[in-house]
Design a protein around this motif. Structure first.
Motif, PDB file in Angstrom:
ATOM      1  N   UNK A   2     -76.285 -35.489  10.068  1.00 31.11           N
ATOM      2  CA  UNK A   2     -75.097 -34.858  10.617  1.00 31.11           C
ATOM      3  C   UNK A   2     -75.484 -33.689  11.504  1.00 31.11           C
ATOM      4  N   UNK A   3     -74.485 -33.035  12.038  1.00 29.30           N
ATOM      5  CA  UNK A   3     -74.708 -31.982  13.010  1.00 29.30           C
ATOM      6  C   UNK A   3     -74.200 -32.466  14.357  1.00 29.30           C
ATOM      7  N   UNK A   4     -74.150 -31.568  15.302  1.00 26.90           N
ATOM      8  CA  UNK A   4     -73.657 -31.909  16.631  1.00 26.90           C
ATOM      9  C   UNK A   4     -74.787 -31.794  17.644  1.00 26.90           C
ATOM     10  N   UNK A   5     -74.885 -32.781  18.512  1.00 25.06           N
ATOM     11  CA  UNK A   5     -75.895 -32.783  19.562  1.00 25.06           C
ATOM     12  C   UNK A   5     -75.188 -32.918  20.905  1.00 25.06           C
ATOM     13  N   UNK A   6     -75.468 -31.982  21.806  1.00 25.67           N
ATOM     14  CA  UNK A   6     -74.994 -32.074  23.180  1.00 25.67           C
ATOM     15  C   UNK A   6     -76.229 -32.193  24.057  1.00 25.67           C
ATOM     16  N   UNK A   7     -76.279 -33.254  24.863  1.00 23.99           N
ATOM     17  CA  UNK A   7     -77.400 -33.467  25.771  1.00 23.99           C
ATOM     18  C   UNK A   7     -76.946 -33.151  27.191  1.00 23.99           C
ATOM     19  N   UNK A   8     -77.615 -32.204  27.795  1.00 29.35           N
ATOM     20  CA  UNK A   8     -77.376 -31.865  29.195  1.00 29.35           C
ATOM     21  C   UNK A   8     -78.371 -32.675  30.014  1.00 29.35           C
ATOM     22  N   UNK A   9     -77.872 -33.447  30.973  1.00 34.44           N
ATOM     23  CA  UNK A   9     -78.722 -34.397  31.681  1.00 34.44           C
ATOM     24  C   UNK A   9     -78.238 -34.595  33.111  1.00 34.44           C
ATOM     25  N   UNK A  10     -78.913 -35.506  33.812  1.00 35.49           N
ATOM     26  CA  UNK A  10     -78.474 -35.986  35.125  1.00 35.49           C
ATOM     27  C   UNK A  10     -78.559 -37.509  35.093  1.00 35.49           C
ATOM     28  N   UNK A  11     -77.931 -38.164  36.046  1.00 34.84           N
ATOM     29  CA  UNK A  11     -77.942 -39.629  36.066  1.00 34.84           C
ATOM     30  C   UNK A  11     -79.314 -40.185  36.426  1.00 34.84           C
ATOM     31  N   UNK A  27     -79.773 -43.778  15.473  1.00 35.82           N
ATOM     32  CA  UNK A  27     -78.435 -43.537  14.963  1.00 35.82           C
ATOM     33  C   UNK A  27     -77.970 -42.096  15.113  1.00 35.82           C
ATOM     34  N   UNK A  28     -78.533 -41.378  16.075  1.00 41.43           N
ATOM     35  CA  UNK A  28     -78.161 -39.983  16.311  1.00 41.43           C
ATOM     36  C   UNK A  28     -77.077 -39.953  17.392  1.00 41.43           C
ATOM     37  N   UNK A  29     -75.898 -39.523  16.994  1.00 42.62           N
ATOM     38  CA  UNK A  29     -74.774 -39.432  17.935  1.00 42.62           C
ATOM     39  C   UNK A  29     -74.942 -38.179  18.794  1.00 42.62           C
ATOM     40  N   UNK A  30     -74.473 -38.263  20.028  1.00 45.18           N
ATOM     41  CA  UNK A  30     -74.573 -37.120  20.923  1.00 45.18           C
ATOM     42  C   UNK A  30     -73.453 -37.179  21.952  1.00 45.18           C
ATOM     43  N   UNK A  31     -73.189 -36.023  22.534  1.00 42.93           N
ATOM     44  CA  UNK A  31     -72.264 -35.909  23.646  1.00 42.93           C
ATOM     45  C   UNK A  31     -73.113 -35.593  24.871  1.00 42.93           C
ATOM     46  N   UNK A  57     -81.931 -31.077  28.266  1.00 44.22           N
ATOM     47  CA  UNK A  57     -81.833 -29.902  27.417  1.00 44.22           C
ATOM     48  C   UNK A  57     -80.772 -30.234  26.380  1.00 44.22           C
ATOM     49  N   UNK A  58     -81.125 -30.026  25.113  1.00 44.05           N
ATOM     50  CA  UNK A  58     -80.196 -30.340  24.027  1.00 44.05           C
ATOM     51  C   UNK A  58     -79.765 -29.076  23.315  1.00 44.05           C
ATOM     52  N   UNK A  59     -78.491 -29.003  23.001  1.00 49.65           N
ATOM     53  CA  UNK A  59     -77.946 -27.956  22.141  1.00 49.65           C
ATOM     54  C   UNK A  59     -77.604 -28.646  20.834  1.00 49.65           C
ATOM     55  N   UNK A  60     -78.255 -28.205  19.762  1.00 52.53           N
ATOM     56  CA  UNK A  60     -78.092 -28.865  18.466  1.00 52.53           C
ATOM     57  C   UNK A  60     -77.543 -27.866  17.460  1.00 52.53           C
ATOM     58  N   UNK A  61     -76.453 -28.234  16.813  1.00 53.08           N
ATOM     59  CA  UNK A  61     -75.887 -27.445  15.726  1.00 53.08           C
ATOM     60  C   UNK A  61     -76.160 -28.214  14.448  1.00 53.08           C
ATOM     61  N   UNK A  65     -75.103 -24.659  10.440  1.00 48.49           N
ATOM     62  CA  UNK A  65     -74.312 -23.945  11.426  1.00 48.49           C
ATOM     63  C   UNK A  65     -75.177 -23.246  12.460  1.00 48.49           C
ATOM     64  N   UNK A  66     -76.483 -23.269  12.260  1.00 47.78           N
ATOM     65  CA  UNK A  66     -77.418 -22.650  13.200  1.00 47.78           C
ATOM     66  C   UNK A  66     -77.567 -23.539  14.433  1.00 47.78           C
TER      67      UNK A  66
END
Length: 84
Positions: A2-11, A27-31, A57-61, A65-66
């Motif tokens: 669990x946790x939240x993953x945001x991936x900053x990317x380009x096409x 099986x790691x979900x990301x936005x 660049x990934x922002x992972x929570x 909560x860290x």
């Protein structure tokens, strides 16, 4: 995992495509956020990478909560950050 993953990317980023497929296989979900279409996210990536627009660049929570920022990480590093 669990946790939240945001991936900053380009096409056009090959490293981004590789990491996305590895995370999907694990099986790691990301936005995903395209920094070329979102100036605010491009600024976040620059701030996280010493003024460079380095992707992925990934922002992972994690569960605690860290939040952690990773630049061009391996899938093992992503899993470790999620577990923290």
């Amino acid at each position: 995992m669990s946790g939240n993953v945001t991936m900053y990317s380009t096409t056009w980023c090959g490293y981004c495509r590789r990491l996305k497929s590895q995370m999907e296989r694990e099986g790691i979900a990301y936005t995903e956020v395209n920094i070329e279409q979102d100036p605010a996210s491009a600024k976040f990536v620059e701030e996280a990478n010493g003024g460079n627009q380095t992707v992925p660049t990934l922002l992972i929570s994690g569960d605690s909560g860290k939040s952690t920022t990773l630049t061009n990480p391996s899938v093992a590093q992503v899993k470790q950050a999620l577990a923290a």
